[in-house]
Design a protein around this motif. Structure first.
Motif, PDB file in Angstrom:
ATOM      1  N   GLN A   9       0.830  -1.200   0.000  1.00 49.36           N
ATOM      2  CA  GLN A   9       0.000   0.000   0.000  1.00 49.36           C
ATOM      3  C   GLN A   9       0.872   1.260   0.000  1.00 49.36           C
ATOM      4  O   GLN A   9       0.538   2.258  -0.641  1.00 49.36           O
ATOM      5  CB  GLN A   9      -0.928  -0.002   1.215  1.00 49.36           C
ATOM      6  CG  GLN A   9      -1.960   1.118   1.160  1.00 49.36           C
ATOM      7  CD  GLN A   9      -3.025   0.979   2.238  1.00 49.36           C
ATOM      8  OE1 GLN A   9      -3.158  -0.066   2.856  1.00 49.36           O
ATOM      9  NE2 GLN A   9      -3.780   2.041   2.467  1.00 49.36           N
ATOM     10  N   LEU A  10       1.997   1.184   0.684  1.00 46.36           N
ATOM     11  CA  LEU A  10       2.927   2.312   0.711  1.00 46.36           C
ATOM     12  C   LEU A  10       3.463   2.591  -0.691  1.00 46.36           C
ATOM     13  O   LEU A  10       3.581   3.755  -1.111  1.00 46.36           O
ATOM     14  CB  LEU A  10       4.072   2.008   1.682  1.00 46.36           C
ATOM     15  CG  LEU A  10       5.057   3.142   1.987  1.00 46.36           C
ATOM     16  CD1 LEU A  10       4.343   4.342   2.582  1.00 46.36           C
ATOM     17  CD2 LEU A  10       6.159   2.652   2.927  1.00 46.36           C
ATOM     18  N   MET A  11       3.789   1.532  -1.436  1.00 45.95           N
ATOM     19  CA  MET A  11       4.250   1.702  -2.814  1.00 45.95           C
ATOM     20  C   MET A  11       3.195   2.398  -3.657  1.00 45.95           C
ATOM     21  O   MET A  11       3.501   3.302  -4.457  1.00 45.95           O
ATOM     22  CB  MET A  11       4.586   0.336  -3.423  1.00 45.95           C
ATOM     23  CG  MET A  11       5.821  -0.330  -2.840  1.00 45.95           C
ATOM     24  SD  MET A  11       6.023  -2.034  -3.448  1.00 45.95           S
ATOM     25  CE  MET A  11       6.284  -1.756  -5.192  1.00 45.95           C
ATOM     26  N   MET A  12       1.934   2.013  -3.492  1.00 44.53           N
ATOM     27  CA  MET A  12       0.856   2.609  -4.278  1.00 44.53           C
ATOM     28  C   MET A  12       0.680   4.089  -3.941  1.00 44.53           C
ATOM     29  O   MET A  12       0.491   4.920  -4.831  1.00 44.53           O
ATOM     30  CB  MET A  12      -0.437   1.836  -4.037  1.00 44.53           C
ATOM     31  CG  MET A  12      -0.371   0.386  -4.489  1.00 44.53           C
ATOM     32  SD  MET A  12      -1.837  -0.579  -4.042  1.00 44.53           S
ATOM     33  CE  MET A  12      -3.063   0.178  -5.114  1.00 44.53           C
ATOM     34  N   VAL A  13       0.756   4.419  -2.653  1.00 43.14           N
ATOM     35  CA  VAL A  13       0.608   5.814  -2.229  1.00 43.14           C
ATOM     36  C   VAL A  13       1.765   6.657  -2.765  1.00 43.14           C
ATOM     37  O   VAL A  13       1.563   7.771  -3.270  1.00 43.14           O
ATOM     38  CB  VAL A  13       0.536   5.898  -0.691  1.00 43.14           C
ATOM     39  CG1 VAL A  13       0.648   7.359  -0.221  1.00 43.14           C
ATOM     40  CG2 VAL A  13      -0.761   5.275  -0.191  1.00 43.14           C
ATOM     41  N   ARG A  38      11.800   3.186   8.435  1.00 44.09           N
ATOM     42  CA  ARG A  38      12.279   1.811   8.234  1.00 44.09           C
ATOM     43  C   ARG A  38      11.646   1.187   6.987  1.00 44.09           C
ATOM     44  O   ARG A  38      12.313   0.498   6.220  1.00 44.09           O
ATOM     45  CB  ARG A  38      11.971   0.963   9.467  1.00 44.09           C
ATOM     46  CG  ARG A  38      12.891   1.216  10.645  1.00 44.09           C
ATOM     47  CD  ARG A  38      12.860   0.036  11.617  1.00 44.09           C
ATOM     48  NE  ARG A  38      11.493  -0.249  12.076  1.00 44.09           N
ATOM     49  CZ  ARG A  38      10.982   0.237  13.214  1.00 44.09           C
ATOM     50  NH1 ARG A  38      11.716   1.007  13.994  1.00 44.09           N
ATOM     51  NH2 ARG A  38       9.745  -0.069  13.566  1.00 44.09           N
ATOM     52  N   ASP A  39      10.336   1.444   6.788  1.00 46.57           N
ATOM     53  CA  ASP A  39       9.660   0.902   5.606  1.00 46.57           C
ATOM     54  C   ASP A  39      10.268   1.461   4.317  1.00 46.57           C
ATOM     55  O   ASP A  39      10.487   0.727   3.344  1.00 46.57           O
ATOM     56  CB  ASP A  39       8.166   1.232   5.653  1.00 46.57           C
ATOM     57  CG  ASP A  39       7.418   0.400   6.692  1.00 46.57           C
ATOM     58  OD1 ASP A  39       8.016  -0.564   7.211  1.00 46.57           O
ATOM     59  OD2 ASP A  39       6.245   0.718   6.974  1.00 46.57           O
ATOM     60  N   LEU A  40      10.543   2.753   4.316  1.00 43.47           N
ATOM     61  CA  LEU A  40      11.143   3.377   3.136  1.00 43.47           C
ATOM     62  C   LEU A  40      12.534   2.799   2.858  1.00 43.47           C
ATOM     63  O   LEU A  40      12.918   2.596   1.694  1.00 43.47           O
ATOM     64  CB  LEU A  40      11.232   4.900   3.308  1.00 43.47           C
ATOM     65  CG  LEU A  40       9.896   5.650   3.334  1.00 43.47           C
ATOM     66  CD1 LEU A  40      10.130   7.125   3.639  1.00 43.47           C
ATOM     67  CD2 LEU A  40       9.168   5.499   2.006  1.00 43.47           C
ATOM     68  N   GLN A  41      13.272   2.531   3.914  1.00 45.68           N
ATOM     69  CA  GLN A  41      14.601   1.942   3.761  1.00 45.68           C
ATOM     70  C   GLN A  41      14.494   0.546   3.143  1.00 45.68           C
ATOM     71  O   GLN A  41      15.269   0.192   2.253  1.00 45.68           O
ATOM     72  CB  GLN A  41      15.298   1.870   5.126  1.00 45.68           C
ATOM     73  CG  GLN A  41      16.693   1.277   5.089  1.00 45.68           C
ATOM     74  CD  GLN A  41      17.669   2.117   4.280  1.00 45.68           C
ATOM     75  OE1 GLN A  41      17.546   3.341   4.226  1.00 45.68           O
ATOM     76  NE2 GLN A  41      18.644   1.471   3.634  1.00 45.68           N
ATOM     77  N   PHE A  48      13.130  -0.086  -5.019  1.00 48.65           N
ATOM     78  CA  PHE A  48      12.092   0.920  -5.266  1.00 48.65           C
ATOM     79  C   PHE A  48      12.766   2.283  -5.431  1.00 48.65           C
ATOM     80  O   PHE A  48      13.527   2.716  -4.563  1.00 48.65           O
ATOM     81  CB  PHE A  48      11.088   0.948  -4.109  1.00 48.65           C
ATOM     82  CG  PHE A  48       9.796   1.624  -4.457  1.00 48.65           C
ATOM     83  CD1 PHE A  48       8.894   1.015  -5.305  1.00 48.65           C
ATOM     84  CD2 PHE A  48       9.493   2.869  -3.941  1.00 48.65           C
ATOM     85  CE1 PHE A  48       7.692   1.638  -5.627  1.00 48.65           C
ATOM     86  CE2 PHE A  48       8.293   3.500  -4.261  1.00 48.65           C
ATOM     87  CZ  PHE A  48       7.395   2.882  -5.103  1.00 48.65           C
ATOM     88  N   PRO A  49      12.500   2.999  -6.541  1.00 49.64           N
ATOM     89  CA  PRO A  49      13.309   4.169  -6.923  1.00 49.64           C
ATOM     90  C   PRO A  49      12.936   5.454  -6.189  1.00 49.64           C
ATOM     91  O   PRO A  49      12.352   6.378  -6.758  1.00 49.64           O
ATOM     92  CB  PRO A  49      13.044   4.287  -8.426  1.00 49.64           C
ATOM     93  CG  PRO A  49      11.655   3.770  -8.594  1.00 49.64           C
ATOM     94  CD  PRO A  49      11.499   2.671  -7.578  1.00 49.64           C
ATOM     95  N   GLY A  59      12.626  16.071   1.836  1.00 51.41           N
ATOM     96  CA  GLY A  59      11.745  14.929   2.013  1.00 51.41           C
ATOM     97  C   GLY A  59      12.199  13.816   1.094  1.00 51.41           C
ATOM     98  O   GLY A  59      13.402  13.565   0.969  1.00 51.41           O
ATOM     99  N   TYR A  60      11.270  13.177   0.439  1.00 48.39           N
ATOM    100  CA  TYR A  60      11.587  12.095  -0.495  1.00 48.39           C
ATOM    101  C   TYR A  60      10.914  12.362  -1.834  1.00 48.39           C
ATOM    102  O   TYR A  60       9.841  12.964  -1.908  1.00 48.39           O
ATOM    103  CB  TYR A  60      11.114  10.745   0.053  1.00 48.39           C
ATOM    104  CG  TYR A  60      11.957  10.225   1.195  1.00 48.39           C
ATOM    105  CD1 TYR A  60      13.005   9.334   0.968  1.00 48.39           C
ATOM    106  CD2 TYR A  60      11.700  10.617   2.511  1.00 48.39           C
ATOM    107  CE1 TYR A  60      13.765   8.852   2.014  1.00 48.39           C
ATOM    108  CE2 TYR A  60      12.462  10.144   3.566  1.00 48.39           C
ATOM    109  CZ  TYR A  60      13.493   9.251   3.310  1.00 48.39           C
ATOM    110  OH  TYR A  60      14.250   8.781   4.347  1.00 48.39           O
ATOM    111  N   ARG A  61      11.555  11.871  -2.872  1.00 50.91           N
ATOM    112  CA  ARG A  61      10.969  11.959  -4.210  1.00 50.91           C
ATOM    113  C   ARG A  61      11.127  10.634  -4.929  1.00 50.91           C
ATOM    114  O   ARG A  61      11.999   9.827  -4.602  1.00 50.91           O
ATOM    115  CB  ARG A  61      11.639  13.077  -5.031  1.00 50.91           C
ATOM    116  CG  ARG A  61      11.386  14.453  -4.436  1.00 50.91           C
ATOM    117  CD  ARG A  61      11.632  15.558  -5.412  1.00 50.91           C
ATOM    118  NE  ARG A  61      11.367  16.849  -4.803  1.00 50.91           N
ATOM    119  CZ  ARG A  61      11.399  18.005  -5.460  1.00 50.91           C
ATOM    120  NH1 ARG A  61      11.710  18.011  -6.742  1.00 50.91           N
ATOM    121  NH2 ARG A  61      11.150  19.128  -4.835  1.00 50.91           N
TER     122      ARG A  61
END
Length: 314
Positions: A9-13, A38-41, A48-49, A59-61
């Motif tokens: 679900q995190l990937m989809m968001v 931790r999930d992003l890591q 995952f790019p 932040g993150y892109r």
């Protein structure tokens, strides 16, 4: 929510947001910033790019080449996708770079052993074949990019008049008999033209050229239809077809909707065309040989006779 479900679900968001902060995701998922970090890591470690942006407003892109979340395929669906991708190998070039080859490798690599055995038994026995034609993959990719972005492309095009530089706005791409074709608006001729991709030696997106905003409703199936009506002099192209002739033209984007099929399987092509385009449409009928008989107009019949005379005198 178990962790595996949360990561999907995190990937989809993330795919939808493209840029985000840990705090935004933490609030959306109702988790702590540490858990989201931790999930992003973990997502980053599996490819995952995403990348972090430092400083104010950081932040993150997400990189341009996004990674889609896992999709569950049945074995039959996976085999179907495998052979659909494999069929592209018979084209001299495709506008998808190495993506098709990479996709087919992933499908095959992760299939269970018995499904791989099925595919191995079908290799070289089930083939979607096309004649091999040589053309520039770079030019095809540029045309595809322009279609996705409604951009203008500057091309060098070889025709009967020699090589000319043109600015065109592509409508689409389609393949026939191994060739790739690009219907487009040609700003040099100020009308619509059909370009054969293997005759394009150079193509570059021209962001500085103003594009036409009225091409969005056209497709490779109807791109020329509105333009044909601009010619004042029109005539009826009438062609009698054998059963094989009907089969040959049923998939032709120009003629398919103009064929009347009779009870015995034979057919008649009736199509309103501009007088100025008689030779163009007659040349499309010519490869059918004895499977087609041109009834009218007389100019088309005479044009065919002239072609036959030139061949017999060689």
């Amino acid at each position: 929510m178990i962790k595996s479900q949360r990561l999907i679900q995190l990937m989809m968001v993330i795919n939808a947001k493209r840029s985000f902060t840990v705090r935004e995701l933490a609030d959306e998922f109702g988790l702590s910033p540490r858990t989201i970090t931790r999930d992003l890591q973990e997502l980053s470690e599996v490819g995952f790019p995403i990348y972090s942006v430092q400083g104010r407003g950081g932040g993150y892109r997400l990189l341009q080449e996004r990674m889609l979340p896992p999709i569950a395929f049945s074995e039959n669906e996976a085999v179907a996708v495998f052979f659909a991708c494999q069929s592209l190998q018979y084209f001299g070039s495709v506008p998808f770079d190495e993506s098709a080859a990479s996709a087919i490798h992933k499908f095959y690599h992760y299939l269970p052993a018995d499904a791989k055995e099925q595919i191995d038994r079908l290799r070289n026995r089930v083939v979607i074949w096309n004649p091999h034609r040589t053309m520039s993959a770079d030019c095809l990719q540029t045309l595809l990019q322009a279609i996705m972005n409604d951009s203008v492309v500057t091309i060098a095009y070889k025709s009967g008049d020699g090589v000319t530089q043109r600015d065109i706005q592509p409508i689409g791409l389609y393949a026939s008999e191994g060739y790739w074709y690009c219907p487009a608006y040609c700003f040099l001729r100020q009308t619509y033209r059909l370009f054969r991709a293997d005759r394009i030696s150079f193509a570059s997106v021209n962001d500085g050229f103003p594009d036409r905003k009225d091409l969005g409703g056209r497709s490779v199936f109807d791109w020329i239809t509105p333009d044909l009506t601009r010619f004042e002099q029109q005539c009826d192209l009438i062609v009698d077809l054998t059963e094989e002739g009907v089969r040959s033209l049923e998939t032709n984007v120009w003629f398919s909707s103009h064929i009347e099929i009779h009870e015995d399987g034979r057919g008649t092509l009736r199509m309103r065309i501009p007088v100025q385009k008689i030779e163009f449409f007659t040349d499309l009928i010519w490869p059918l040989g004895g499977e087609a008989k041109i009834v009218g107009p007389v100019e088309a019949v005479e044009y065919i006779r002239q072609k036959i005379d030139r061949i017999t005198k060689c």
